[in-house]
Write an enzyme that holds these catalytic residues in place. Sequence first.
Site, short mmCIF file in Angstrom:
data_model
loop_
_atom_site.label_atom_id
_atom_site.label_comp_id
_atom_site.label_asym_id
_atom_site.label_seq_id
_atom_site.Cartn_x
_atom_site.Cartn_y
_atom_site.Cartn_z
N LYS A 246 0.74 -1.17 0.02
CA LYS A 246 0.01 -0.01 0.17
C LYS A 246 0.76 1.12 -0.07
O LYS A 246 1.99 1.23 0.33
CB LYS A 246 -0.77 -0.03 1.18
N HIS A 247 0.46 2.27 -0.39
CA HIS A 247 -1.12 2.59 -0.99
C HIS A 247 -0.70 3.09 -2.45
O HIS A 247 -0.17 4.18 -2.56
CB HIS A 247 -1.47 4.01 -0.18
N HIS A 259 -6.78 10.92 5.47
CA HIS A 259 -7.77 10.51 6.26
C HIS A 259 -8.82 11.63 6.47
O HIS A 259 -10.03 11.54 6.80
CB HIS A 259 -7.30 10.20 7.83
N ASP A 332 -8.41 1.35 0.32
CA ASP A 332 -8.30 1.75 1.60
C ASP A 332 -9.46 2.17 2.18
O ASP A 332 -10.42 1.96 1.63
CB ASP A 332 -7.24 3.08 1.61
#
Length: 609
Positions: A246-247, A259, A332
């Site tokens: 990831k990512h 986020h 995600d």
Amino acid sequence: MSRSALSHRTFLAGGVAAGMLLAGTGTGLASAAPPSLAPGATPAGQTGWVTSTLARMTLEEKVGQLFIQNVYGKDATTPDARNIPLYGVASPAEVVQKYHLGGVIYFAWTDSVQNPPQIAGLSNGLQKAALSQPSKVRIPLQIATDQEQGVVTRIGPPATQFPGSMALGAGRSTDDARTAARITGAELKAMGVNTDFAPDADVNVNPLNPVIGTRSFSSKPQLAADMVAAQVAGYQADAGVTSTAKHFPGHGDTATDSHVAFPIITHTRQQWEQIDAPPFKAAIAQGIDMIMTAHLNFPALDDSGDPATLSKPIMTGLLRNELGYKGIIVTDSLAMQGVRDLYGDAEVAVRALDAGVDQLLMTPSMDDAYAAVLGAVRSGRISQATLDAKVRRVLELKYKRGVVAQPYVDAAALDSTVGTPENLAEAAAVTDRTTTLVKNDAGTLPLTTQGKKVLVTGYGVATTQTLADGLAAKGAVTSVKQTGTSPTDAQIAAAVSAATTQDAVVVTTMKAWDTAVTDPRAGQQKLVKQLLATGKPVIVVATRDPYDIAYFTDAPTYLATYSYSPVAIESVARVISGAVSPTGKLPVDIPVAGDPATVLYPFGHGLTF
């Protein structure tokens, strides 16, 4: 082969073994455990089971396999009111059965990960829920967590702890990186966690990155690629659990946290090839099972303005077609703001699948998203062939990783795998090779600790106490004044006053760089500077990002641990006392404060004694 013959054969191969493992474990599953359908761990068996299972699945069951959700509760069957607003049912088992979930993900905040026996019991209970619902098929769950180690560690002690990716990058040893993954993966598997959302394949070229930082192995693409490949081998080939890079397409050059906002990556296509791509290419070459998307805008790869998670040019055109990746693409968390800014949660789910994603992680509106995907298939927006290809990849992975043959774990066997003395010793040895001595101008290190009065102050209640205990074990007379990430003037004054009666001071910092003049975290910088002004020997220990020294360059002694986990702090105590000679080398450049183009300490710098 008839269904009854297949069920009988698989029961002999897998169901009896699972029942035997569960006998006497207190799970109540020994007699109730449904049989597995795996005829044996062979390619022909995999093809047969997957094809047969796929042919008998309802549309609702197929769509359910595309979702991995968090569930609240420490066991599978006890109702937890926190599940009701999200799913309309109370117990984790009911959530699994309502949506025919493909997987679940564990967090501390969902009460999923309290201790190894509890985790194993929850895993077994959730697998029982998946395998015992009325259906023509029996499909076990992917059970996942983010056990990157270091700053992203979901399962703490007694599970074996490692200091994380950037620390391993400082150690430079791919063998150590593979060892860390092998031990981490084996312990996860023993607790019923068959999928690890690790390693982080981002190349942290931006020192101001608030979300990646020490989760990355390095700012150098080749070192990051080598470490990623080693960890994929450790997780998958050695431990037999799924690994997730990831990512994608790369989150290493952003000063925005996805986020809470929508980052934009300004790399050109050529820069992406040179900087971001190598670790993902290395993971693919190593046979990575899963790749996780990034919720960010990458105009050089897709100028539509959509996040990469929802971008067909990136997910299908680049990852599938150009890089030739054949495994599972998972998003995600879909609860993150970076993917929710442009579309509603239901539309996000459909767009992600249409872009080329196979599995949707943590959608915050499950009923809406599930219904939207069902509707998209029924309307032809997502073709039946496309849906089947996604579900086939999920089923193939579950079979390949042995989850079909052996969905349950033996809780009675945990002590022989999780946190064993051998694993803890290996973790300590690996960590000792990562601690980096950046500066030792006054020759303070190694410190003669026997009988010396040493104040340990700075960040972290557990961190300062663990460090003090480590130094006390080497003969020092220690005292502790913990001041946190935002020390007040009163706390600083108390620490400075205490320092005046000491022979030496050790001060721990945690992201002291991540501050503006008006930010309370500026107190960390003030603390260090006022301690230096006492004239006492001061040892600064950066317990997370190594960049802190740029903000107090007059500190004569500076160590980087890349982690505040106890294994890293115990190691730095051994280095300070001279029991271990530091050998770590910076895996990133440390820039001058406010001038990221000017290097203060370069990649590869590291002292010893």
